[in-house]
Design an enzyme around this catalytic site. Structure first.
Site, mmCIF file in Angstrom:
data_model
loop_
_atom_site.group_PDB
_atom_site.id
_atom_site.type_symbol
_atom_site.label_atom_id
_atom_site.label_comp_id
_atom_site.label_asym_id
_atom_site.label_seq_id
_atom_site.Cartn_x
_atom_site.Cartn_y
_atom_site.Cartn_z
ATOM 1 N NE ARG A 108 -3.409 2.486 2.660
ATOM 2 C CZ ARG A 108 -3.384 3.305 3.719
ATOM 3 N NH1 ARG A 108 -2.659 2.992 4.784
ATOM 4 N NH2 ARG A 108 -4.072 4.433 3.706
ATOM 5 C CG HIS A 153 -1.659 9.082 3.135
ATOM 6 N ND1 HIS A 153 -1.714 7.717 3.331
ATOM 7 C CD2 HIS A 153 -1.379 9.604 4.349
ATOM 8 C CE1 HIS A 153 -1.462 7.434 4.598
ATOM 9 N NE2 HIS A 153 -1.247 8.568 5.239
ATOM 10 C CD GLU A 199 -5.605 7.701 9.404
ATOM 11 O OE1 GLU A 199 -5.440 6.711 10.118
ATOM 12 O OE2 GLU A 199 -4.853 8.705 9.452
ATOM 13 C CG ASN A 339 -5.639 3.525 8.381
ATOM 14 O OD1 ASN A 339 -5.625 2.539 7.651
ATOM 15 N ND2 ASN A 339 -5.137 4.692 8.017
ATOM 16 C CE1 TYR A 341 -0.887 2.362 13.561
ATOM 17 C CE2 TYR A 341 -2.710 3.693 12.753
ATOM 18 C CZ TYR A 341 -1.480 3.110 12.550
ATOM 19 O OH TYR A 341 -0.845 3.256 11.343
ATOM 20 C CD GLU A 413 -2.121 3.937 8.185
ATOM 21 O OE1 GLU A 413 -1.946 4.339 9.365
ATOM 22 O OE2 GLU A 413 -2.191 4.710 7.217
ATOM 23 C CD1 TRP A 461 2.324 3.491 10.289
ATOM 24 C CD2 TRP A 461 1.629 3.347 8.163
ATOM 25 N NE1 TRP A 461 2.645 4.670 9.675
ATOM 26 C CE2 TRP A 461 2.228 4.606 8.362
ATOM 27 C CE3 TRP A 461 1.133 3.038 6.908
ATOM 28 C CZ2 TRP A 461 2.335 5.545 7.340
ATOM 29 C CZ3 TRP A 461 1.231 3.970 5.909
ATOM 30 C CH2 TRP A 461 1.839 5.212 6.131
#
Length: 476
Positions: A108, A153, A199, A339, A341, A413, A461
């Site tokens: 990616r 991005h 995002e 994404n 985390y 991610e 990521w």
């Protein structure tokens, strides 16, 4: 054998070893193995253009918003910038050899808007920029690595900010569609996975509410910026981004998809919210948190309108989609990029005291915390706002499965940054904590897939240490 290019950093080589360990563990580990995932499941690594490319004014590239922003004192930690970054522009072939050595299925990366259209639609296509990405795509395809391409991005030509205020203006929609069209036309024959934006829900918050990303607009109590309105502007910006997405997808489906055979999605920051207490008010706050962050983008792109929770608390502050706009934004994603985390606790602010930035309609009248009864929700990381909460990836996937009819998902991610502590050098070299992180998160994800979640892939990521936005070159 692990190969390392002499011009890249030591941490670059260290991360190569980490990723190899992770994917070997998938094959041979006792707790999680490759067979826990579907045969067609894709494993990959990710980067973004501004964070790795460098060559900020070479071969016709123009200044972008991050180039200009990083020149202002105090905006980036240690005065860092992405002018050189990982020098991927000159080292791309060695970087692709590194990717191949990991044995991953897919890579990616993002296109630099200012590299292929230095002046947006006000100038010509830059042939050197097109050639650069053609070389990357050709190398990936030749090596059997599937390109997974992000069109936008966070970086765009500074001229678009100077001319009309970029995303605050509907004119940015037309520039974006022209840019996306240029990408589809030049690269689409080799790209089967496109994401329009990375995002947008995080970008609007960081750039137009907190004023931490360019163009650094905000108002009190969120920050002390020269200009901006933290309650109103994020809503306008997201509206323009969603319409730009919808127009670009409509263009792709009309002019390119039949011949090129690709699919188009969008990538969102998918923080998981859990209620701080068992109280119904906090449970409702957690649901609002998900609606005001994830639903803010995905509800319009799936159902054609903003979430009912946002209508309830924002009312006329929310822009309206016309009937024609509803038609082209509804069902305008083929898959969801996730994404993820971390996970946080949500606390209701409608009936309890909260901070001045949380007790607002634009934030959904909720506050967040990583601590309950003196206990952290998860282990600390090197990013102050993030904690290690492996169950969260399964929970957020389950939420997306239920709310959006189990539309295909990719974990675009997921990654870990280790806290800086004394005497950690040996552990950091071996990267035990990061390997453990991925093992735990992959285990939770595998369970979600067994429970029926339509997850198609997982990207670590990031491929290499990079320019990590306002944190600079210190963390990746």
């Amino acid at each position: 054998m692990i190969w390392c290019n002499s011009v890249v950093s030591y941490n670059y080589c260290k991360f190569q070893w980490l990723l190899l360990c992770c994917f070997l563990f998938l094959a041979h580990g006792e707790n999680i193995k490759r067979s826990d995932f579907p045969d067609e499941f894709l494993f990959g690594v990710g980067t973004s253009a501004y964070q790795i490319e460098g060559a900020y004014l070479e071969d016709g590239k123009s200044l972008n918003n991050w180039d200009v922003f990083s020149l202002s004192p105090g905006t980036i930690r240690n005065g860092d910038n992405g002018f050189v970054a990982d020098d991927h522009y000159h080292q791309y072939l060695k970087d692709i050899e590194l990717i191949q050595s990991l044995g991953v299925d897919t890579y990616r990366f993002s296109i630099s808007w200012s590299r292929i259209l230095p002046r947006g639609r006000f100038g010509d296509v830059n042939p050197d920029g097109i050639m650069f990405y053609n070389k990357i795509l050709d190398e990936l395809v030749c090596r059997g690595i599937k390109p997974f391409v992000t069109i936008y991005h966070f970086d765009f030509p500074q001229e678009l900010q100077d001319r009309y205020g970029s995303w605050l203006s509907p004119l940015m929609q037309e520039d974006y569609v022209h840019y996306a069209d240029t990408c589809f036309k030049n690269f689409g024959d080799r790209v089967k996975y496109w994401t329009t934006m990375n995002e947008p829900n995080l970008f609007t918050q960081m750039a137009y509410q907190n004023g931490k990303y360019p163009p650094a607009r905000c108002s009190q109590p969120f920050g002390d910026c020269p200009a901006g309105n933290s309650d109103a502007e994020p809503i306008v910006v997201m509206h323009n981004m969603l319409l730009a997405h919808g127009k670009a997808v409509n263009l792709y489906r009309r002019d390119y998809q039949h011949e090129q055979g690709g699919s188009v999605g969008i990538v969102l920051d998918c923080l998981m919210y859990e209620p701080l207490t068992d109280n119904e008010l906090d449970q409702e706050a957690a649901r609002r948190g998900l609606a005001f962050s994830i639903g803010w983008a995905l509800d319009p792109l799936t159902f054609g309108d903003y979430p009912s929770e946002m209508h309830q608390y924002l009312g006329n502050q929310l822009p309206q989609f016309t009937s024609a706009e509803r038609k082209f934004i509804r069902n305008s994603i083929d898959f969801i990029g996730v994404n993820h985390y971390s996970t946080t606790y949500a606390k209701d602010c409608l009936y309890s005291n909260c901070s001045v930035t949380a007790n607002r309609a634009t934030k959904g009248f909720l506050d967040t915390t990583s601590e309950r009864d003196g206990v952290q929700i998860g282990e600390l990381t090197g990013i102050s706002s993030l904690r290690v909460v492996p169950r969260g990836i399964g929970e957020v996937v389950e939420y997306l499965k239920d709310r959006y009819d189990n539309k295909p998902m990719f974990i675009t991610e997921n990654g870990y940054s280790e806290p800086q502590t004394e005497g950690q050098d040996q552990d950091a070299i071996q990267d035990f904590k990061r390997i453990e992180f991925h093992q735990m998160y992959l285990s939770s994800l595998a369970q979600a897939i067994r429970d029926g979640a339509n997850v198609k892939g997982y990207f670590v990521w990031t491929l290499m240490d990079d320019f990590e936005w306002i944190i600079g070159l210190n963390k990746g």
